[in-house]
Design a protein around this motif. Structure first.
Motif, short mmCIF file in Angstrom:
data_model
loop_
_atom_site.label_atom_id
_atom_site.label_comp_id
_atom_site.label_asym_id
_atom_site.label_seq_id
_atom_site.Cartn_x
_atom_site.Cartn_y
_atom_site.Cartn_z
N HIS A 109 0.86 -1.19 0.00
CA HIS A 109 0.00 0.00 0.00
C HIS A 109 0.89 1.24 0.00
CE1 HIS A 109 -2.94 -2.96 1.35
NE2 HIS A 109 -3.90 -2.08 1.13
N SER A 110 0.48 2.25 -0.75
CA SER A 110 1.22 3.51 -0.76
C SER A 110 0.61 4.48 0.24
CB SER A 110 1.19 4.13 -2.16
OG SER A 110 -0.04 4.79 -2.37
N ALA A 112 -0.45 7.30 -0.35
CA ALA A 112 -1.55 8.01 -1.01
C ALA A 112 -2.82 7.18 -1.11
CB ALA A 112 -1.12 8.45 -2.40
N GLY A 113 -2.73 5.86 -0.78
CA GLY A 113 -3.91 5.01 -0.83
C GLY A 113 -3.94 4.02 -1.97
N ALA A 114 -2.90 4.01 -2.83
CA ALA A 114 -2.84 3.02 -3.90
C ALA A 114 -2.44 1.67 -3.31
CB ALA A 114 -1.83 3.45 -4.96
N GLN A 119 -0.85 -0.87 -8.19
CA GLN A 119 -1.03 0.37 -7.44
C GLN A 119 -2.24 1.19 -7.90
OE1 GLN A 119 1.21 1.69 -4.54
NE2 GLN A 119 0.74 -0.49 -4.62
N MET A 121 -5.62 3.21 -7.31
CA MET A 121 -6.38 3.94 -6.31
C MET A 121 -7.80 3.36 -6.27
SD MET A 121 -4.38 6.17 -4.92
CE MET A 121 -5.38 7.47 -4.19
N PRO A 122 -8.52 3.50 -5.15
CA PRO A 122 -9.83 2.84 -5.04
C PRO A 122 -10.80 3.19 -6.16
CG PRO A 122 -9.10 3.59 -2.88
CD PRO A 122 -8.12 4.13 -3.87
N GLU A 123 -10.96 4.49 -6.48
CA GLU A 123 -11.95 4.86 -7.49
C GLU A 123 -11.56 4.36 -8.87
OE1 GLU A 123 -14.97 6.01 -7.04
OE2 GLU A 123 -14.45 5.75 -4.93
N ARG A 139 -7.85 -5.08 -5.66
CA ARG A 139 -6.55 -4.51 -6.05
C ARG A 139 -5.42 -5.42 -5.59
NH1 ARG A 139 -6.40 1.19 -3.36
NH2 ARG A 139 -7.14 -0.07 -1.62
#
Length: 577
Positions: A109-110, A112-114, A119, A121-123, A139
């Motif tokens: 996990h990064s 920033a949320g990736a 990597q 991102m959720p959206e 993911r």
């Protein structure tokens, strides 16, 4: 230039007037070896950054060490990723973008949320068909995330027309790259990456690095990696399971350890197959990975193991419910609910979330509400205390109810659910519109009588002990919880905050806070103050208004020395409270 011909206004390079750093003479480098390299399917431009990366990986011990580590790691997921890329008719060299993104770690996990190999991102993950919720995070699934990444990269390549720009957009974002292209009026990655503020430095190095590693992977002998033994590929069997099955049970069925099963199924973040949606008509199944060769044994053992597992039911969390509330309704404990649902300590549950709860006859929300409705009324002392402003409200066609705030509640969301406005909630509860709601607050609400609120946990007025802020009942209750009572006193002659605080066993700071008056203020005989004292302490006599002559004497003393004619009067003591 002739009239009407284009004129160069700016090159994007620093002005020529700026002093340039002295150029260091360097030995002529032999780069003829580059001609012998096999190139990847991705077009390569021999930009200086690509060449420097290749030289670093070939000649620098640190670079060679990094390459050895990366190539070895590629054995774990390389074959599976290449297969997906072939199926999507994409260059297999895109594999190395995953290396640069995650180091081939599917659980990373990064900040920033990736997350995951690619990597996402959720959206962005949801746009490309991946499930990301509190039960499943695809993911982290190497297979599913690779398919999503292949589709995403294919879209970027189609939109921008080159792999260099597709890689850049993957790193800095589609919108950011498009804005840069329009600003600088060029769609050449290498040109953009050299212009002042053309793109983030990370992106300017990201693309050359992917290309360089793709070249290394095609020329392992040149880079001293031809005799490397790759890490074993991650292999597994799959079994199909229904809702609510724990990975602990899967481990027992396969004879493997729970950590091994969890490592094969990192997408199951709660370590259990998720509950079915409320409106699900069919029994969904989930594919679970088990060690290679253990699939048949696990499929045979699972039915017996599931018979011994505790029976579970789904529970839809309502507005205003905390985990402790649900535990009480279901006759279980907070710890049990956390364990069944993979909840971290302190993690809130939000309205609309589906949880697993132990199945038991005669419990649940409906049963609890039935019991509440048909049991003997609670005594006044047993009812939950609700504190409201002193201002009173009354509306035709509305009823007063109370809502207890839980973690994560927001004013606007709550207003929408309750069919009122944020301004009304603020007015009814003396709230600041821009401030956050905090867990444990209780809001009074005047909601339409005609509305049903099945998805909200509300307390009716008759079920609460309502107290107005600052009322005698308010102070008697809250100070009584601390074994204290509130009394009002009158200052004596010569009193100060320090003396009164000592007399009643308070700190000066507490006395200031209670009375909202500075400790430096001069106290006159008869000034009223509030103190909190132990409940067992006898009450002081009620405050008495000082007589006119007492006030006159006190004022004279405050003004300075008195003459002989006034000494007799000054000797008369001021009556204490």
């Amino acid at each position: 230039l002739g009239a009407g011909e284009p004129r160069l206004e700016a090159s994007g390079l620093p002005p020529s007037g700026l002093p340039a750093p002295p150029v260091q003479a360097e030995e002529t480098r032999d780069i003829s070896w580059l001609r012998q390299l096999e190139l990847p399917e991705i077009p390569v431009r021999w930009d200086g950054r690509v060449v420097r990366y290749l030289e670093y990986y070939k000649d620098d011990p640190r670079g060679r060490s990094a390459v050895v580590s990366w190539i070895k790691k590629s054995g774990r997921y390389g074959a599976a990723i290449r297969r997906v890329l072939r199926e999507q008719e994409l260059p297999e060299d895109l594999l190395w973008l995953s290396l640069v993104e995650s180091g081939f770690d599917p659980t990373i996990h990064s900040p920033a949320g990736a997350a995951g190999l690619w990597q996402f991102m959720p959206e962005g993950a949801r746009i490309y068909g991946l499930t990301v919720d509190r039960w499943i995070d695809e993911r982290l699934d190497p297979e599913r995330s690779t398919l999503a990444a292949a589709r995403y990269l294919s879209d970027l390549r189609r939109r921008f027309g080159s792999w260099e720009l597709a890689f850049a957009a993957y790193n800095m974002g589609y919108g950011g790259l498009l804005a840069s292209i329009r600003k600088y009026n060029t769609n050449d990655f290498w040109e953009l990456s050299r212009l002042e503020a053309g793109m983030p430095l990370e992106t300017a190095l990201y693309v050359p690095k992917i290309l360089a590693i793709a070249i290394v992977a095609r020329n392992l002998k040149v880079f001293g990696c031809d005799e490397l033994e790759l890490d074993p590929a991650v292999t597994f069997d799959k079994i199909s399971l229904g809702s609510g099955v724990s990975l602990q049970s899967v481990a027992a069925a396969t004879g493997a350890g729970a950590p091994e099963i969890e490592a094969l199924n990192p997408q199951l973040v709660a370590k259990r197959t998720p509950p079915l949606p409320v409106d699900a008509r069919d029994q969904a199944r989930w594919e679970i990975r088990v060690p290679a060769g253990a699939g048949a044994r696990a499929a045979k053992s699972m039915p017996k193991l599931l018979e011994r597992e505790p029976k579970l039911e789904r529970y839809l969390v309502r507005w205003g419910e905390s985990l402790d509330d649900i535990a009480t309704f279901r006759g279980t404990t907070r710890w049990t609910l956390q364990s069944l649902n993979g909840l971290r300590p302190g993690e809130p549950v939000r309205p609309g979330s589906l949880l697993f709860v132990p199945a038991a006859e005669g419990v649940g929300v409906a049963a609890a509400e039935h019991l509440l409705a048909n049991s003997a009324p609670l005594s006044s002392e047993a009812k939950p205390v609700v504190v409201v402003p002193a201002q009173r409200f009354s509306y035709e066609g509305r009823r007063r109810v109370f809502y207890r705030v839980v973690a994560g509640d927001g004013l606007r969301d709550l207003a929408a659910v309750l069919s009122v406005t944020p301004d009304e909630i603020c007015r009814w509860n003396a709230l600041a519109p821009g401030a956050s709601l905090h867990e444990g607050m209780t809001l009074q609400l005047f909601v339409p009588r005609s509305h049903r609120y099945d998805g909200v946990f509300l307390l009716d007025e008759a079920e609460a002990r309502v107290m107005e802020v600052g009322s005698e009942e308010f102070f008697a209750h809250f100070e009584g919880l601390k074994g204290r009572k509130r009394i009002e006193i009158a200052a004596r002659e010569g009193d100060s905050f320090s003396k009164i605080a000592t007399r009643y066993g308070l700190s000066v700071g507490s006395l200031e806070r209670i009375n909202q008056r500075s400790r430096r203020s001069v106290l006159m005989p008869g000034d009223r103050l509030v103190v909190y004292v132990p409940t067992a302490r006898p009450d002081d006599p009620p405050p008495v208004e000082p007589r006119e002559d007492e006030v006159r004497v006190a004022s004279a003393e405050a003004a300075g020395p008195v003459d002989d004619g006034d000494k007799a009067a000054a000797a008369v003591p001021v009556k204490p409270a």
